[in-house]
Scaffold this active site. Structure first.
Site, short mmCIF file in Angstrom:
data_model
loop_
_atom_site.label_atom_id
_atom_site.label_comp_id
_atom_site.label_asym_id
_atom_site.label_seq_id
_atom_site.Cartn_x
_atom_site.Cartn_y
_atom_site.Cartn_z
CB VAL A 148 -0.88 -0.03 1.32
CG1 VAL A 148 -1.88 1.29 1.28
CG2 VAL A 148 -2.00 -1.19 1.29
CB ALA A 173 4.82 2.69 0.91
CE LYS A 174 5.39 -1.14 7.92
NZ LYS A 174 6.42 -0.55 8.59
N GLY A 175 4.22 -2.95 3.26
CA GLY A 175 3.68 -4.20 2.49
C GLY A 175 3.76 -5.38 3.60
CG ASP A 228 7.40 -3.93 9.94
OD1 ASP A 228 7.52 -2.71 10.08
OD2 ASP A 228 6.66 -4.65 10.27
#
Ligand code: NAD
Length: 428
Positions: free
Chosen positions: A72, A117-119, A158
């Site tokens: 995202v 962002a992050k995944g 992460d």
């Protein structure tokens, strides 16, 4: 998989209360104080891009399994988006969306030229072999080829992803582009383009923010006592550096419990002990205290550096520290903010206090683009400069709006992102 020693901020682990909700409560408050235009508020609430991919993998037992992966991009207003990738069984799109927006505020406060962002990949790394993990990572990356890129979207580690996973991402991306592109991802091993000083960066940033706060309060660091919850990457480095600056670290703890010694704990010994024994349990570092008791000890500086939701409306009243420095993400529940404020406790919020990690990730990206690597001293000096500046900006915003550092941090971020958005204008 093995616990990472080199990871990008893991914004939160699921606790009883959702720290993202806690964050949104603060964001809404800050937006209201800032009088953020309703249109811009709505713009900033929604991610610009959401990608869902399926990841088919031939498992070691020969069976085909399909995993779901997400990325995202909350925004790319300030620059390419930046944010970690987590592997966990309970990752879902809502969580990833939430974490992506969190990265927007963090990068903005740190004055990085990055959006948020992050995944995530829904999988259980503890049940995967290294081969399966590598296959998932490579297929996820190849599915994200149009998204990732040093100029577009830069992932990082992460929860449950580490240096090795970053190396696979870099390699897969590079293979498709037919050349080595190190800057597509940060948190890599130093040998393939990682930055010196990255491992210590978050703890170092915590120390820098603490010194800045002490200076504002006119307190001499050598006359202070520090209590630290969590003795992993962030907690142990913060402990070492606070002691190095002359503060007496009188209590430390981890998942196994805590220790108190009014004369100061031997931090080097504790670090050595944890290296051999995995945690502090069974050690001899002073009087035993529970994690709950530790938070309520008499001290000048309290650094929660373990997990979220540690300070609540229930225990906030009993906290005696003068300054709380949030090494962890979301250690203070929104319900405790007002109690801490009324007690005159200065809280340096997570989105400022633990941004040392993402700042040095930025340095890694810069070094990759330059093709020139800095000495550790250089990294540390630049980190010092950027953290101190971020602290000043947040501090001044808090004074201007007569509010807490936490809301000051959000207001600063909202101000910056919305100003840039207005300048760039809305295309279309
Ligand atoms: P880590 O896994 O290295 O260490 C976590 C520590 O917390 C360990 O000592 C563990 O025993 C302890 N712990 C776990 N549960 C506990 C409990 N219930 N009570 C007391 N202690 C407990 O993790 P880390 O990288 O040091 O991250 C700690 C926090 O800092 C997390 O909230 C993370 O999201 C945040 N953070 C980390 C970074 C980074 O660069 N590592 C950056 C920003 C924020």
């Amino acid at each position: 998989m093995a616990e990472d020693t080199y990871k990008e901020p893991a914004p939160y682990r699921r606790g009883e209360a959702n720290p993202f909700d806690s964050m949104m409560i603060r964001f809404d408050k800050a937006a209201e104080m800032y009088k953020l235009d309703e249109g811009l508020y709505n713009y900033l609430k929604h991610p610009v891009k959401t990608v869902i991919v399926s990841i088919p993998v031939q498992m070691d037992n020969g069976k085909l399994e399909v995993f779901e992966g997400y990325r995202v991009i909350h925004d790319n207003i300030l620059g390419p988006s930046k944010g970690g990738i987590r592997y966990a069984p309970d990752v879902d799109l809502d969580e990833v969306k939430a974490l992506a927006s969190w990265m927007t505020w963090k990068c903005s406060i740190a004055n990085l030229p990055f959006g948020g962002a992050k995944g995530g990949v829904k999988c259980d790394p503890s049940k995967l072999s290294m081969t399966e993990l590598e296959k998932i990572t490579r297929r996820y990356t190849s599915n994200m080829l149009e998204i990732f890129g040093p100029d577009t979207d830069i992932p990082a580690p992460d929860m449950n992803t580490n240096e090795q996973v970053m190396a696979w991402i870099m390699d897969t991306y590079s293979m498709h582009r037919r050349k080595t592109i190190t800057g597509v991802v940060t948190g890599k091993p130093i040998i393939i383009g990682g930055s010196r000083g990255r491992r210590e960066a978050t703890g170092r940033g915590v120390m820098i923010a603490t010194l800045a706060a002490l200076q504002k309060k006119g307190i001499d660091v050598t006359k202070t006592t520090t209590v630290i919850q969590g003795f992993g990457n962030v907690g142990s480095v913060s402990a070492q550096l606070m002691r190095e600056k002359g503060s007496k670290v009188i209590a430390i703890s981890d998942v196994s419990g805590g220790y108190y010694d009014k004369n100061g704990i031997d931090i080097d010994m504790a670090i050595e002990y944890v290296k051999k024994n995995k945690n502090l349990g069974g050690g001899d570092f002073g009087t035993k205290v529970s994690n709950e008791e530790l938070l309520e000890l008499e001290c000048d500086i309290l650094i929660p550096a373990a997990k979220e939701d540690q300070i609540s409306a229930e225990n906030a009243e009993r906290i005696k520290a003068k300054i709380i420095v949030e090494g962890a993400n979301g250690p203070t529940m929104a319900e405790a903010d007002e109690i801490l404020r009324s007690k005159g406790i200065m809280v340096i919020p997570d989105i400022l206090a633990n941004s040392g990690g993402v700042i040095v990730s930025y340095f890694e990206w810069v070094q990759n683009r330059l093709g020139y690597f800095w000495e550790e001293d250089d990294v540390n000096q630049r980190l010092n400069r950027m953290m101190t500046e971020a602290f000043e900006n947040v501090y001044n915003t808090a004074i201007q709006y007569q509010t807490t550092l936490r809301l000051g941090a959000y207001i600063y971020a909202i101000d910056k992102v919305s100003k840039v958005l207005k300048l760039r204008g809305i295309y279309g």
